[in-house]
Design an enzyme around this catalytic site. Structure first.
Site, PDB file in Angstrom:
ATOM      1  N   HIS A 160      65.332  65.262-137.108  1.00 22.69           N
ATOM      2  CA  HIS A 160      66.702  63.811-136.473  1.00 22.69           C
ATOM      3  C   HIS A 160      67.406  63.984-135.958  1.00 22.69           C
ATOM      4  O   HIS A 160      67.844  63.287-136.152  1.00 22.69           O
ATOM      5  CB  HIS A 160      66.314  62.483-137.232  1.00 22.69           C
ATOM      6  CG  HIS A 160      64.892  62.026-137.957  1.00 22.69           C
ATOM      7  ND1 HIS A 160      63.918  61.240-137.285  1.00 22.69           N
ATOM      8  CD2 HIS A 160      64.319  62.748-139.267  1.00 22.69           C
ATOM      9  CE1 HIS A 160      63.015  61.004-138.070  1.00 22.69           C
ATOM     10  NE2 HIS A 160      63.390  61.849-139.223  1.00 22.69           N
ATOM     11  N   SER A 281      84.483  76.523-114.916  1.00 21.16           N
ATOM     12  CA  SER A 281      84.602  75.084-113.914  1.00 21.16           C
ATOM     13  C   SER A 281      85.240  75.696-113.202  1.00 21.16           C
ATOM     14  O   SER A 281      86.509  76.128-113.326  1.00 21.16           O
ATOM     15  CB  SER A 281      85.013  74.054-114.928  1.00 21.16           C
ATOM     16  OG  SER A 281      85.876  72.842-114.485  1.00 21.16           O
ATOM     17  N   LYS A 287      86.251  76.258-119.888  1.00 20.77           N
ATOM     18  CA  LYS A 287      85.119  76.059-119.473  1.00 20.77           C
ATOM     19  C   LYS A 287      84.450  77.053-119.299  1.00 20.77           C
ATOM     20  O   LYS A 287      84.703  78.098-119.263  1.00 20.77           O
ATOM     21  CB  LYS A 287      85.005  75.019-118.482  1.00 20.77           C
ATOM     22  CG  LYS A 287      85.449  73.651-118.542  1.00 20.77           C
ATOM     23  CD  LYS A 287      85.026  72.782-120.068  1.00 20.77           C
ATOM     24  CE  LYS A 287      83.477  73.083-119.864  1.00 20.77           C
ATOM     25  NZ  LYS A 287      82.633  72.031-119.224  1.00 20.77           N
ATOM     26  N   GLU A 294      71.093  75.865-119.064  1.00 20.50           N
ATOM     27  CA  GLU A 294      70.865  73.878-118.441  1.00 20.50           C
ATOM     28  C   GLU A 294      69.829  74.559-117.969  1.00 20.50           C
ATOM     29  O   GLU A 294      68.885  73.083-117.107  1.00 20.50           O
ATOM     30  CB  GLU A 294      72.014  73.455-117.771  1.00 20.50           C
ATOM     31  CG  GLU A 294      72.809  73.097-119.256  1.00 20.50           C
ATOM     32  CD  GLU A 294      74.543  72.482-118.264  1.00 20.50           C
ATOM     33  OE1 GLU A 294      75.104  71.847-118.829  1.00 20.50           O
ATOM     34  OE2 GLU A 294      74.727  73.457-117.494  1.00 20.50           O
TER      35      GLU A 294
END
Ligand code: ARG
Length: 471
Positions: A160, A281, A287, A294
């Site tokens: 979980h 970024s 970043k 992704e």
């Protein structure tokens, strides 16, 4: 080029096709990739026509030479495609006629584009699968390398997404080794599915000529010709198998990607993904985004959708060939392209991960991940598991209120809840000891994980050999 004369099938028609319909009907914009397979198939077919007495030796040689020339043109990027050519099969045949004249018109004896296209697609998938298998071996070997290096590292295992019980990093990574090994087998089986040759089935009913289908099959590297001509031209199970295997592989890559995204966040800090697989970024200078992960996650969606799309395409299709089947290639090509880029990236990214063993250990320690072990300890002292579960639950509740860990409790505090507690408790609340106790087969104790590693190494060797033996 819209004159009916320009079509290979123009005889029956009074009117040329509607220009817009030509756009809809044409597949050459995407099926040009089948060119090399179509040419090899045509050469083998021409040889069979010679065997059947349809072509003389000279005619066969002229056709073979012409086709090899077209292959050269294709490889050079000089073969021109036109929407009016409809598809790659017609384009190659028309080019052959242009090159060698009337003899070229004999090539399409005893075959149809229906058996031709199914054959080409089998050959295309066969090549793609071989490449994927080799890329998959690289991913498996990267995982194994990281598991080897992580055999000492303890981390929290999750259920979980809550810290559950400590495990070895190697154990966690080897779970992916199992998943991707299953994908290897699934993909490998696709090679069997594409080993049955449709060519020689004609349009659907078989042909009127004594073409030696076995000889054609062996020339093209198939195991055998299909046993039923109607199945040969309407079957796309091999494509479904391919897309299904790729979809499952996508699911597994997406799970790995999602974990790496979590683990590489500041909140976890378990792993650093190499700069080579991340990007920055345009506005936030600090970043470093794990784009490769992704995209692995997002590409999985395409792989799944392609399998679903192909399944839908086949649903309810009457036998035998239907033009619907022309669209099969869109799913197959997209999956091949997607896997073709995603798998090698996954392998190299995994190979270059830098795990922070310290951070993982701290996360495993800074939790109540040993609570189950404490419950088991009370069981050893004769407390029924259900009671020990409640006692330890209350202890945890109390620790949370008091801001303590289980290891910080005193024997007095423990004995207030059960007089079964003794000094042995303090050996129990130890991370390494907890891992070492998971001795069951397939468990996370170091001995078991080392055995898994040994097994994985042996299996990987076998897979490497399997891939090497593919021509
Ligand atoms: N371009 C077609 C396809 O990809 C080839 C077969 C066409 N057959 C036909 N009878 N029109 O499926």
């Amino acid at each position: 080029m819209s004159d009916t004369e320009d079509k290979l099938w123009s005889g029956r028609f009074r009117q040329p096709p509607n220009e817009l319909f030509q756009q809809l009907n044409a597949s050459i914009m995407f099926d040009w990739r089948l060119a090399p397979y179509d040419i090899e198939g045509s050469i083998a077919h021409a040889r069979a026509l010679m065997g059947a007495g349809v072509l003389t030796d000279e005619e066969f040689t002229a056709i073979e030479d012409g086709l090899r020339k077209i292959m050269g043109e294709f490889l050079q990027g000089d073969l021109r495609f036109d929407v009016a050519d409809e598809d790659i099969h017609s384009a190659i045949e028309m080019r052959l006629i242009e090159l060698i004249g009337d003899t070229g018109k004999k090539l399409h004896t005893a075959r149809s584009r229906n058996d031709q296209v199914a054959t080409d697609l089998c050959l295309y998938i066969r090549d793609q699968v071989k490449q994927h298998l080799s890329d998959l071996v690289a991913l498996l070997s990267a995982l194994l390398g990281q598991a080897d290096a992580g055999v000492e590292a303890v981390m929290p295992g999750y259920t979980h997404l809550q810290r559950a019980q400590p495990v070895l990093l190697a154990h966690h990574l080897l779970a992916y080794f199992e998943m991707f090994s299953r994908d290897f087998v699934r993909l490998w089986r696709v090679l069997d599915a594409v080993a049955v040759m449709p060519l020689g089935a004609g349009a659907l009913a078989g042909v009127n000529y004594q073409v030696n289908r076995e000889a054609v099959a062996s020339e093209l590297g198939f195991a055998r010709p299909g046993a039923n001509s109607m199945d040969d031209v309407s079957n796309r199970d091999f494509a479904l198998d391919y897309l299904g295997a790729a979809s499952s592989l996508g699911v597994h890559m997406s799970r790995l990607a999602a974990e790496l995204l979590l683990w590489s966040s500041a909140e976890f800090g378990f792993v650093e993904i190499s700069d080579a697989f991340t990007s920055g970024s345009s506005i936030m200078p600090q970043k470093k985004n794990a784009d490769a992960c992704e995209l692995m996650r997002a590409k999985a969606v395409k792989l799944e959708a392609n399998h679903q799309g192909m399944t839908n395409l086949m649903t309810g299709l009457p036998l035998a060939y239907n033009k619907d089947l022309q669209e099969d290639k869109l799913y197959v090509f997209d999956t091949a392209d997607t896997l073709g880029v995603t798998l090698p990236v996954a392998a190299e990214m995994v190979r270059t991960l830098a795990f922070d063993h310290q951070a993982m250990r701290a996360a495993a320690w800074d939790s109540f991940a040993l609570a189950t072990d404490v419950a088991d300890y009370l069981v050893e002292r004769g407390v029924p598991f259900r009671d020990s579960h409640r006692i330890v639950g209350e202890l945890v509740r109390w620790c949370i209120d008091e801001g303590k860990t289980l290891a910080e409790l005193t024997l007095e505090e423990l004995r207030e809840r059960s007089d079964s507690f003794d000094d042995g408790y303090f050996e129990i609340v130890d991370l390494d000891a907890a891992v070492a106790r998971k001795l069951s087969y397939g468990g996370t104790a170091a001995g078991r994980v080392n055995a898994q590693l040994d097994g994985a190494r042996t299996r990987l060797k076998g897979l490497v050999q399997t891939v090497d033996e593919l021509d």
